[in-house]
Design a protein around this motif. Structure first.
Motif, short mmCIF file in Angstrom:
data_model
loop_
_atom_site.label_atom_id
_atom_site.label_comp_id
_atom_site.label_asym_id
_atom_site.label_seq_id
_atom_site.Cartn_x
_atom_site.Cartn_y
_atom_site.Cartn_z
N LEU A 19 78.52 70.36 42.12
CA LEU A 19 77.73 68.49 41.88
C LEU A 19 78.48 68.67 43.30
CD1 LEU A 19 76.58 66.63 40.67
CD2 LEU A 19 78.85 65.65 39.53
N LEU A 20 77.23 67.93 43.98
CA LEU A 20 77.25 68.14 45.87
C LEU A 20 77.02 66.44 45.65
CD1 LEU A 20 77.71 68.35 48.72
CD2 LEU A 20 75.73 70.13 48.97
N ASP A 21 77.33 65.41 45.89
CA ASP A 21 77.09 64.10 45.98
C ASP A 21 77.13 63.78 47.27
OD1 ASP A 21 77.04 61.66 46.75
OD2 ASP A 21 79.03 60.76 45.21
N CYS A 22 75.69 63.44 47.99
CA CYS A 22 75.49 63.77 49.39
C CYS A 22 74.80 62.10 49.36
CB CYS A 22 73.78 64.35 49.52
SG CYS A 22 74.83 66.05 49.69
N ASP A 23 74.63 61.44 48.25
CA ASP A 23 74.69 59.71 48.34
C ASP A 23 75.97 59.48 49.30
OD1 ASP A 23 73.55 57.54 48.33
OD2 ASP A 23 73.30 56.75 46.25
N LEU A 24 75.75 59.21 50.16
CA LEU A 24 76.68 59.11 51.20
C LEU A 24 76.61 57.31 51.23
CD1 LEU A 24 77.13 61.74 53.96
CD2 LEU A 24 77.91 61.65 51.84
N ARG A 25 75.04 56.91 50.88
CA ARG A 25 75.33 55.03 51.44
C ARG A 25 76.22 55.00 50.52
NH1 ARG A 25 71.51 52.79 54.91
NH2 ARG A 25 70.67 54.57 55.75
N LYS A 26 75.77 55.01 49.03
CA LYS A 26 76.55 54.20 47.80
C LYS A 26 77.05 55.27 46.85
CE LYS A 26 74.55 52.36 44.82
NZ LYS A 26 73.91 51.15 43.93
N PRO A 27 77.94 56.39 46.73
CA PRO A 27 78.72 57.58 46.50
C PRO A 27 79.03 56.85 44.87
CG PRO A 27 80.44 57.18 47.95
CD PRO A 27 79.25 56.17 48.78
N ALA A 28 78.40 57.32 44.00
CA ALA A 28 78.33 57.58 42.35
C ALA A 28 79.29 58.15 40.97
CB ALA A 28 77.62 56.86 41.48
N CYS A 29 79.43 59.83 41.84
CA CYS A 29 79.44 60.79 40.52
C CYS A 29 80.87 60.64 40.48
CB CYS A 29 78.90 62.18 41.95
SG CYS A 29 77.36 62.58 41.88
N HIS A 30 81.61 59.94 41.41
CA HIS A 30 83.39 60.31 41.49
C HIS A 30 83.10 59.26 39.82
CE1 HIS A 30 82.97 57.43 44.11
NE2 HIS A 30 84.39 56.84 44.10
N LYS A 31 82.92 58.38 40.57
CA LYS A 31 82.82 57.10 39.51
C LYS A 31 82.65 57.46 37.53
CE LYS A 31 81.44 53.33 42.80
NZ LYS A 31 81.06 53.01 43.40
N ILE A 32 81.49 58.29 37.75
CA ILE A 32 80.85 58.16 36.65
C ILE A 32 81.94 59.78 35.80
CG2 ILE A 32 79.93 59.47 35.66
CD1 ILE A 32 77.28 58.37 37.72
N LEU A 33 82.45 60.44 36.72
CA LEU A 33 82.93 61.14 36.24
C LEU A 33 84.68 60.62 36.16
CD1 LEU A 33 82.16 64.47 37.80
CD2 LEU A 33 82.07 64.57 36.20
N GLU A 34 84.91 59.41 36.78
CA GLU A 34 86.59 58.79 36.62
C GLU A 34 87.08 59.95 37.35
OE1 GLU A 34 87.49 57.92 32.23
OE2 GLU A 34 86.13 56.81 32.28
N GLN A 35 86.53 60.74 38.00
CA GLN A 35 87.17 61.05 38.99
C GLN A 35 88.38 60.92 39.94
OE1 GLN A 35 86.79 64.97 39.07
NE2 GLN A 35 88.12 65.62 39.75
N SER A 36 89.87 60.98 40.36
CA SER A 36 90.34 60.17 40.81
C SER A 36 90.69 60.85 42.60
CB SER A 36 91.90 60.28 40.60
OG SER A 36 91.94 61.75 40.44
N TRP A 37 90.50 60.08 43.25
CA TRP A 37 90.40 60.15 44.83
C TRP A 37 91.68 61.90 45.03
CZ3 TRP A 37 86.49 61.71 48.00
CH2 TRP A 37 86.64 61.48 49.13
N ARG A 38 90.84 63.00 46.08
CA ARG A 38 92.68 63.47 46.69
C ARG A 38 92.38 64.26 47.44
NH1 ARG A 38 95.41 66.21 42.40
NH2 ARG A 38 94.91 64.88 40.07
N GLY A 39 91.61 63.42 48.61
CA GLY A 39 91.41 64.15 50.20
C GLY A 39 89.77 64.08 50.48
N SER A 40 89.50 64.80 50.97
CA SER A 40 88.06 65.12 51.74
C SER A 40 87.32 65.04 51.46
CB SER A 40 88.68 67.18 52.38
OG SER A 40 89.12 66.72 53.37
N GLY A 41 86.17 64.97 51.31
CA GLY A 41 84.44 64.59 50.92
C GLY A 41 83.58 65.47 50.99
N THR A 42 82.83 65.11 50.86
CA THR A 42 81.21 65.74 51.56
C THR A 42 80.94 65.17 52.78
OG1 THR A 42 79.88 65.21 49.55
CG2 THR A 42 79.08 65.72 51.47
#
Length: 498
Positions: free
Chosen positions: A310-333
């Motif tokens: 799953l590649l989140d290329c919505d760099l203006r308003k990223p939402a995938c990590h919110k939908i997945l309730e994914q905590s932030w762990r470092g580098s992103g897209t």
């Protein structure tokens, strides 16, 4: 081509299958317009009623009706009173009597009304004189009593009128102010008129509201109708302001929803080009549910033991990590595209499914177009396609930024999400023309967040699914670092590729 089809279809007058609940929701969403109109009209009605109000004062006189001669019976008196009521009204309103009254009072016009009526089952006759001034009403009544015989003796014959109750000067208007009542009536009429107007405008809107309209108005394959599913499942969640995540792995999500997503997965697999791996999911407008569909489609593909990224290329308003309730762990897209991090080091495993990984993003960026349009994204997608069976790419809406157009040059196929009754069909077809011109295959469109009632055609797995706006995100154009809420880290495990 799409534009020609659109103009050809809009030229025909045909009734489409539109569920009433769609129109009702459209009206309800504009409650503030109805409220504003009701307030303005109510205030206007109150002011107009107050300004135009003129008090009326009424004096009442009672006459006893009898026939001349001592031999007259009670029945004769009752009959005379009944027959005299209409005649006496005409006598009182005659021009001769009015002229006498005006001459006696020195008036230039007779500004008042005179009415006479018989009291039921009696030989009594009531006369009411109304004028805008209490003194004028009293004086007019006295003048009529003194001079009515000038005309009445010619038409009433042997009938005699004797005053039983003398008139008095009225102190209270006979027509009290009704500004409050007028205001309430105006408010109800305005609310009904505004609801009818908004319902008519909603019905005439050139949006996509049903499967029939999607197939009729849009120049692309129709892949499915995904109905609305509530994120607030019970009263406890409502009181606590909690929302359930709309994921097929969430036990609170309905079975129908999961089956609908799996049906969409099968259609995507059927229509993907041969050897195609990279699928872009986009929409025309924001908040049409594209990110939620992209996430669930990726989960559904991984459930078939397909390696999915799953590649989140919505760099203006990223939402995938919110939908997945994914905590932030470092580098992103963005870091991987810029070459600051490697793909294998930046992906995270989604849940417990070892086949599903995500390259997510957390920060909204103003320079998203420059990042997405760089050579780094081409390298990223090429590397991801070599390692995974499917790459699901979530992009910004096409009307918000050119990011999606940059991405579609690098993908194998595109899926367009259309939210019910949101985007005009003309704009959707314009976006479809753009997608048709690119080398990536357009799989078709999905009608999302569909509200329906028992009047709708509810066949197959199309019932009970859809999405609203996921969470309370800022609109495009407001960027910054998102501070995620506390999540259970046990749901997410960070792993490298095996």
């Amino acid at each position: 081509m799409a534009q020609e089809k659109f103009e050809e279809q809009t030229g025909e007058i045909q009734l489409l299958n539109i569920d009433p609940i769609v129109v009702l929701r459209d009206v309800a969403k504009r409650w503030y317009v109805i409220l504003a109109a009701v307030i303005l009209v109510s205030m206007g009605a109150y002011v107009v009623s107050d300004v135009t109000y003129r008090p009326d004062y009424t004096t009442t006189t009672t006459f006893v009706v009898s026939s001349r001669g001592s031999s007259a019976t009670v029945y004769q008196n009752l009959s005379a009173a009944t027959n005299l009521a209409t005649v006496f009204s005409e006598v009182l309103n005659s021009s001769i009597l009015r002229g006498v009254v005006m001459e006696q009072l020195g008036m230039t016009s007779f500004d008042g009304t005179i009415k006479a009526s018989a009291v039921a089952e009696t030989n009594l006759l009531t006369m009411k004189v109304t004028a805008h001034d209490p003194r004028t009403a009293f004086l007019m009544t006295r003048a009529i009593i003194e001079n009515h015989h000038i005309v009445s003796h010619q038409v009433m014959g042997d009938t005699v009128l004797e005053v039983l109750q003398n008139p008095t000067v009225p102190t209270v208007p006979s027509n009290p102010r009704n500004s409050g009542s007028m205001m309430k009536k105006a408010a109800l009429l305005c609310a009904a008129a505004m609801c009818a107007l908004l319902a008519a405008l909603s019905y005439m809107k050139d949006t996509v509201r049903s499967k029939q309209e999607a197939e009729r108005k849009l120049d692309c394959r129709f892949l499915g109708e995904l109905r609305h599913e509530r994120k607030i499942k019970n009263l406890s969640m409502l009181l606590k302001r909690q929302k359930s995540s709309i994921l097929i792995t969430n036990p609170a999500t309905s079975f129908t929803f999961a089956e609908t997503v799996r049906k969409l997965r099968r259609r995507v697999e059927q229509h993907m080009p041969e050897e195609g791996k990279v699928l872009m999911v986009t929409s025309v407008l924001e908040n049409e549910g594209k990110s939620t569909i992209a996430v669930n489609l990726a989960i559904a593909l991984a459930q078939k033991q397909k390696k999915v990224l799953l590649l989140d290329c919505d760099l203006r308003k990223p939402a995938c990590h919110k939908i997945l309730e994914q905590s932030w762990r470092g580098s992103g897209t963005a870091d991987v595209i810029r070459g600051k991090a490697k793909l294998s080091e930046s992906t995270v495993q989604i849940g417990r499914n070892k086949y599903l990984h995500g390259l997510l993003e957390q920060r909204g960026m103003r320079s998203s177009t420059e990042i997405v349009g760089s050579e780094g994204l081409h390298r990223l997608i090429t590397e991801a396609a070599a390692q995974y069976d499917y790459v699901i790419v979530d992009t910004p809406p096409m009307s918000v930024a050119p990011d999606a157009e940059c991405v579609m040059e690098l993908v194998d196929a595109t899926l367009l999400v259309v939210r019910q009754n949101t985007c005009p069909a003309k704009e959707i077809n314009a976006a479809l023309d753009t997608l048709h011109m690119e080398k990536a295959k357009l799989l078709g469109c999905v009608l999302n967040n569909v509200y329906s009632s028992f009047l709708s055609d509810q066949s197959g797995y199309s019932r009970g699914y859809g999405y609203d706006r996921y969470g309370h995100y800022d609109r495009y154009g407001k960027y910054g670092t998102y501070r995620p809420a506390r999540v259970q880290t046990s749901k997410v495990e960070r792993t490298d590729h095996e």
